[in-house]
Design a protein around this motif. Structure first.
Motif, PDB file in Angstrom:
ATOM      1  N   SER A  10       0.829  -1.197   0.000  1.00  0.00           N
ATOM      2  CA  SER A  10       0.000   0.000   0.000  1.00  0.00           C
ATOM      3  C   SER A  10       0.866   1.251   0.000  1.00  0.00           C
ATOM      4  O   SER A  10       1.970   1.256   0.561  1.00  0.00           O
ATOM      5  CB  SER A  10      -0.917   0.015   1.229  1.00  0.00           C
ATOM      6  OG  SER A  10      -1.753  -1.127   1.247  1.00  0.00           O
ATOM      7  N   MET A  11       0.363   2.304  -0.609  1.00  0.00           N
ATOM      8  CA  MET A  11       1.106   3.544  -0.692  1.00  0.00           C
ATOM      9  C   MET A  11       1.404   4.074   0.711  1.00  0.00           C
ATOM     10  O   MET A  11       0.493   4.340   1.493  1.00  0.00           O
ATOM     11  CB  MET A  11       0.305   4.593  -1.472  1.00  0.00           C
ATOM     12  CG  MET A  11       1.092   5.841  -1.821  1.00  0.00           C
ATOM     13  SD  MET A  11       2.167   5.600  -3.256  1.00  0.00           S
ATOM     14  CE  MET A  11       0.923   5.361  -4.554  1.00  0.00           C
ATOM     15  N   PRO A  12       2.679   4.238   1.090  1.00  0.00           N
ATOM     16  CA  PRO A  12       3.007   4.762   2.420  1.00  0.00           C
ATOM     17  C   PRO A  12       2.508   6.192   2.594  1.00  0.00           C
ATOM     18  O   PRO A  12       2.410   6.961   1.631  1.00  0.00           O
ATOM     19  CB  PRO A  12       4.537   4.713   2.448  1.00  0.00           C
ATOM     20  CG  PRO A  12       4.918   3.725   1.402  1.00  0.00           C
ATOM     21  CD  PRO A  12       3.876   3.860   0.334  1.00  0.00           C
ATOM     22  N   ALA A  13       2.197   6.544   3.829  1.00  0.00           N
ATOM     23  CA  ALA A  13       1.721   7.901   4.121  1.00  0.00           C
ATOM     24  C   ALA A  13       2.772   8.949   3.791  1.00  0.00           C
ATOM     25  O   ALA A  13       2.445  10.100   3.477  1.00  0.00           O
ATOM     26  CB  ALA A  13       1.323   7.999   5.595  1.00  0.00           C
ATOM     27  N   THR A  14       4.054   8.543   3.830  1.00  0.00           N
ATOM     28  CA  THR A  14       5.131   9.507   3.579  1.00  0.00           C
ATOM     29  C   THR A  14       5.267   9.866   2.103  1.00  0.00           C
ATOM     30  O   THR A  14       6.121  10.686   1.749  1.00  0.00           O
ATOM     31  CB  THR A  14       6.472   8.947   4.089  1.00  0.00           C
ATOM     32  OG1 THR A  14       6.677   7.613   3.590  1.00  0.00           O
ATOM     33  CG2 THR A  14       6.494   8.915   5.610  1.00  0.00           C
ATOM     34  N   CYS A  15       4.443   9.266   1.244  1.00  0.00           N
ATOM     35  CA  CYS A  15       4.435   9.669  -0.158  1.00  0.00           C
ATOM     36  C   CYS A  15       3.638  10.952  -0.351  1.00  0.00           C
ATOM     37  O   CYS A  15       3.549  11.477  -1.464  1.00  0.00           O
ATOM     38  CB  CYS A  15       3.841   8.558  -1.036  1.00  0.00           C
ATOM     39  SG  CYS A  15       5.022   7.261  -1.487  1.00  0.00           S
ATOM     40  N   CYS A  16       3.043  11.439   0.715  1.00  0.00           N
ATOM     41  CA  CYS A  16       2.273  12.671   0.670  1.00  0.00           C
ATOM     42  C   CYS A  16       2.777  13.631   1.750  1.00  0.00           C
ATOM     43  O   CYS A  16       3.236  13.200   2.811  1.00  0.00           O
ATOM     44  CB  CYS A  16       0.790  12.411   0.890  1.00  0.00           C
ATOM     45  SG  CYS A  16       0.001  11.423  -0.414  1.00  0.00           S
ATOM     46  N   SER A  17       2.694  14.905   1.477  1.00  0.00           N
ATOM     47  CA  SER A  17       3.091  15.925   2.447  1.00  0.00           C
ATOM     48  C   SER A  17       1.869  16.622   3.012  1.00  0.00           C
ATOM     49  O   SER A  17       0.871  16.830   2.306  1.00  0.00           O
ATOM     50  CB  SER A  17       4.013  16.964   1.796  1.00  0.00           C
ATOM     51  OG  SER A  17       5.172  16.363   1.275  1.00  0.00           O
ATOM     52  N   VAL A  54      -4.615   9.123  13.157  1.00  0.00           N
ATOM     53  CA  VAL A  54      -4.091   8.367  12.015  1.00  0.00           C
ATOM     54  C   VAL A  54      -4.133   9.252  10.766  1.00  0.00           C
ATOM     55  O   VAL A  54      -5.164   9.876  10.490  1.00  0.00           O
ATOM     56  CB  VAL A  54      -4.922   7.083  11.763  1.00  0.00           C
ATOM     57  CG1 VAL A  54      -4.366   6.333  10.557  1.00  0.00           C
ATOM     58  CG2 VAL A  54      -4.919   6.205  13.003  1.00  0.00           C
ATOM     59  N   PRO A  55      -3.015   9.323   9.994  1.00  0.00           N
ATOM     60  CA  PRO A  55      -3.023  10.144   8.784  1.00  0.00           C
ATOM     61  C   PRO A  55      -4.035   9.613   7.772  1.00  0.00           C
ATOM     62  O   PRO A  55      -4.280   8.403   7.686  1.00  0.00           O
ATOM     63  CB  PRO A  55      -1.595   9.995   8.244  1.00  0.00           C
ATOM     64  CG  PRO A  55      -0.792   9.521   9.396  1.00  0.00           C
ATOM     65  CD  PRO A  55      -1.711   8.696  10.233  1.00  0.00           C
ATOM     66  N   THR A  56      -4.641  10.517   7.022  1.00  0.00           N
ATOM     67  CA  THR A  56      -5.559  10.097   5.965  1.00  0.00           C
ATOM     68  C   THR A  56      -4.785   9.334   4.898  1.00  0.00           C
ATOM     69  O   THR A  56      -3.587   9.573   4.700  1.00  0.00           O
ATOM     70  CB  THR A  56      -6.238  11.312   5.322  1.00  0.00           C
ATOM     71  OG1 THR A  56      -5.221  12.210   4.837  1.00  0.00           O
ATOM     72  CG2 THR A  56      -7.100  12.044   6.328  1.00  0.00           C
ATOM     73  N   PRO A  57      -5.431   8.382   4.206  1.00  0.00           N
ATOM     74  CA  PRO A  57      -4.724   7.580   3.193  1.00  0.00           C
ATOM     75  C   PRO A  57      -4.068   8.460   2.130  1.00  0.00           C
ATOM     76  O   PRO A  57      -4.604   9.505   1.753  1.00  0.00           O
ATOM     77  CB  PRO A  57      -5.837   6.721   2.595  1.00  0.00           C
ATOM     78  CG  PRO A  57      -6.869   6.646   3.674  1.00  0.00           C
ATOM     79  CD  PRO A  57      -6.832   7.983   4.358  1.00  0.00           C
ATOM     80  N   CYS A  58      -2.905   8.022   1.670  1.00  0.00           N
ATOM     81  CA  CYS A  58      -2.174   8.759   0.631  1.00  0.00           C
ATOM     82  C   CYS A  58      -2.478   8.128  -0.719  1.00  0.00           C
ATOM     83  O   CYS A  58      -2.257   6.923  -0.923  1.00  0.00           O
ATOM     84  CB  CYS A  58      -0.672   8.715   0.924  1.00  0.00           C
ATOM     85  SG  CYS A  58       0.347   9.565  -0.311  1.00  0.00           S
TER      86      CYS A  58
END
Length: 239
Positions: A161-168, A176-180
């Protein structure tokens, strides 16, 4: 003991050079520390030992330069043959170490991309199972505003799954961060490989440039010191 006018000039030039050596030692120390700090989060991405040992060598050399400068200053002022010879030997060793770092800096960056690519390809599959791998990728993607190796599709290709760190600047919902996703604001569209290669090449060129540049200046100091030591020895032999 007096020496000739020409050698007296060399003596004072050598003294001035030692003040310069103290400054170059500080420069070497700062560059080495900065390179070590900046490279430490990503050092495991390459198998090239230069990026581990290069900054450390410069840090050690920077400290030693201060000690060597002390011998040079005292030897020049006191016209002490032994101290000047000691200064010359130490300075020659430092010269060789700096030249080695400089040459290695220019040589090692040629194979850098292959080394980093091999490491990233070998570890990306472990993102979900290895905390250290996940931490490294997250740091890289956050610091360089990038995603994946060559691009975001690398995550899908490895069934991850796309890691959250792929988004700023993601919003936090319930801690919990929203899905990236590619449609998320601040999504990193570029891969990390090119940015990492540029970063490490710039580091290698800085280390190499500083090493060679300072070494050339210090070589002049070795020449002056040898001339002064030879003159002092001649004076002893004629007495």
């Amino acid at each position: 003991m007096a020496i000739g006018a020409g050698m007296s000039c060399v003596k004072y030039l050598l003294f001035c050079f030692n003040l310069l050596f103290a400054i170059t030692g500080l420069i070497i120390l700062i560059v080495g520390i900065k390179a070590e700090i900046n490279s430490s989060p990503y050092i495991d991405l390459t198998d090239e030992n230069f990026y581990t040992s290069g900054p450390i060598v410069l840090i050690i050399v920077g400290v030693i330069v201060f000690i060597v400068a002390f011998f040079g200053c005292c030897g020049a002022v006191r016209e002490n043959h032994c101290m000047i010879v000691t200064f010359s030997v130490f300075l020659l060793i430092i010269f060789l170490a700096e030249m080695a770092v400089g040459i290695a800096g220019y040589m090692k960056h040629q194979d850098l991309e292959t080394s980093i690519l091999a490491h990233l390809n070998g570890t990306i599959k472990e993102y979900d199972t290895n905390k250290d791998v996940a931490k490294t990728f997250d740091i890289i993607q956050t610091d360089f505003n990038c995603c994946g190796i060559n691009g975001p599709d690398d995550w899908k290709a490895n069934n991850i799954s796309m890691p959250a760190t792929c988004c700023s600047g993601q919003e936090i919902t319930g801690g919990v961060p929203t899905p990236c996703t590619p449609d998320t604001f601040g999504f990193h569209k570029e891969g990390c490989l090119d940015k990492l290669v540029v970063f490490f090449k710039d580091t290698a060129l800085v280390l190499g440039g500083v090493g060679i540049g300072v070494a050339i200046v210090q070589l002049l100091g070795v020449i002056f010191a040898c001339c002064l030591a030879r003159s002092i020895r001649s004076q002893y032999e004629t007495v």
